[in-house]
Design an enzyme around this catalytic site. Structure first.
Site, short mmCIF file in Angstrom:
data_model
loop_
_atom_site.label_atom_id
_atom_site.label_comp_id
_atom_site.label_asym_id
_atom_site.label_seq_id
_atom_site.Cartn_x
_atom_site.Cartn_y
_atom_site.Cartn_z
N CYS A 93 13.69 -5.56 35.21
CA CYS A 93 13.92 -6.97 35.45
C CYS A 93 14.82 -6.62 36.75
O CYS A 93 15.86 -5.68 36.74
CB CYS A 93 14.60 -7.11 34.57
SG CYS A 93 14.58 -8.60 34.77
N CYS A 146 17.08 -9.59 37.34
CA CYS A 146 18.43 -9.19 36.20
C CYS A 146 19.42 -8.39 36.81
O CYS A 146 20.29 -8.18 36.62
CB CYS A 146 17.99 -8.49 34.79
SG CYS A 146 16.99 -9.38 34.58
N ASP A 147 18.51 -7.10 37.19
CA ASP A 147 19.48 -5.88 37.02
C ASP A 147 20.13 -5.25 38.60
O ASP A 147 20.38 -5.15 39.35
CB ASP A 147 19.33 -4.68 37.07
CG ASP A 147 19.14 -4.87 35.54
OD1 ASP A 147 19.94 -5.43 34.90
OD2 ASP A 147 17.93 -4.05 34.52
#
Ligand code: NAP
Length: 323
Positions: free
Chosen positions: A144, A147-148
């Site tokens: 992701c 997300c990261d």
């Protein structure tokens, strides 16, 4: 909690959607029962956030919070308000007519007036031993980018994205904000993605594509240092130095236990009334990534968990079954 006394609300899942639904249902005095799943191999209950090391975009946490800690805190909040938990996977459900029957792996079956399905979706992985090891340890492998990708470790590095669909295109474009270069690795010579997304990627000055290539290995001990690419035509291998690998080869919604009793989208996600969480079976609601192939964020998942609990509560009132 026996087969003869129906629960008001049974929640299946243990990610942000499930725990948020549990908090809301518990505060509404519905005493929800949560089936949170059980450890399977290297997987723990808690959903995909159990594989996320640091979360920087969940509101309320100016300092990064780890995915597992965020899940523990959501669970603790649900328990504090009166939710009850069974640490088992649900093997199957019987959704013919309420009360519904929820059958876990080992514990006795439970009857439920309403059910909230919040079982999420699993990111597909290539299946390489080093890939999952470095994903679990926060060593620079992720499924992701949103997300990261913004983490300091990825800044000004060459980052690789695997896949040729819309998700891979979105992840590649997102990563251009941080990376010195983004390399898309795709196993064929054309993208599956929509033309508009593919064109954006192909015309971006920071992106290049390794066509007809697959990742044969992920290199690095504590943190990724590169990937070994294999030419899908000739089989020739070579190493590419990268500071991060984002695997974007699709997701699989966790719906097998439903046995086809809820309508799904062509992609297999549980179908809900647009803008709501009501499924094709009255009294059964669904929330989180199991209904969402588009946003897939902890916060959107939590939001739909809240919606599902409110809808379940209103359903019980409407059907004269609220406590
Ligand atoms: P997808 O469309 O199924 O694409 C998966 C990609 O990964 C394909 O290019 C596939 O290659 C590749 N792949 C699959 N298994 C692989 C493996 N083991 N090794 C290497 N490559 C592998 O999945 P998605 O991109 O996640 O999209 C899912 C759905 O959501 C699609 O309908 C998509 O349009 C939609 N979506 C839409 C948006 C948007 O509209 N903005 C954004 C994201 C997703 P092949 O092409 O060779 O099969």
């Amino acid at each position: 909690m026996t087969d003869s006394t129906p629960e008001q609300v049974v929640i299946i899942g243990s990610g942000p959607a499930a725990w948020t639904a549990a908090v809301y249902a518990a505060r509404a005095n519905l005493s929800p029962l949560v089936f949170e799943g059980e450890p399977r191999g290297t997987e723990l209950p808690g959903g995909q956030l159990m594989l996320t090391t640091e979360i920087e975009n969940f509101p309320g946490f100016p300092e990064p919070i780890s995915g597992p800690v965020l899940m523990e805190r959501m669970k603790a909040q649900a328990l504090h308000h009166g939710a009850r938990v069974i640490s088992e996977l649900v093997a199957r459900v019987e959704l013919g007519a309420p009360p519904f029957r929820v059958v876990p792996n080992y514990a006795p079956a439970v009857l439920a007036r309403t059910v909230i399905v919040a079982t999420g979706a699993a990111a597909k992985w290539i299946g390489l031993p080093n890939e999952l090891r470095l994903a679990q340890s926060g060593g620079g492998v992720s499924a992701c980018a949103v997300c990261d990708g913004a983490m300091p470790a990825y800044r000004n590095r060459r980052l690789a994205v695997v896949g040729g669909g819309d998700t891979a295109m979105e992840e590649a474009l997102y990563l251009t904000k941080f990376a010195s270069e983004v390399v898309v690795i795709h196993r064929r010579d054309s993208f599956r993605a929509s033309k508009v997304m593919a064109t954006r990627v192909l015309s971006h000055p920071k992106v290049r594509v390794e066509w007809n290539s697959e990742v044969a290995d992920v290199l690095g001990d504590d943190a990724i240092t590169g990937v070994r690419l294999r030419d899908t035509g000739t089989g020739a291998e070579r190493d590419l130095e990268v500071g991060g690998l984002f695997v974007a080869i699709g997701h699989v919604p966790n719906t097998a236990f439903l046995g086809g009793q809820l309508e799904t989208t062509p992609g297999g996600y549980v179908k809900v009334v647009p803008g709501r969480t009501a499924t094709s079976v009255s009294g059964v609601f669904a929330a989180g990534d199991v209904i969402d192939d588009y946003y897939r964020q902890a916060i959107t998942s939590a939001g739909s968990g809240c919606m599902a609990a409110l809808e379940a509560e209103r359903w019980l009132v409407h059907h004269g079954e609220a406590p």
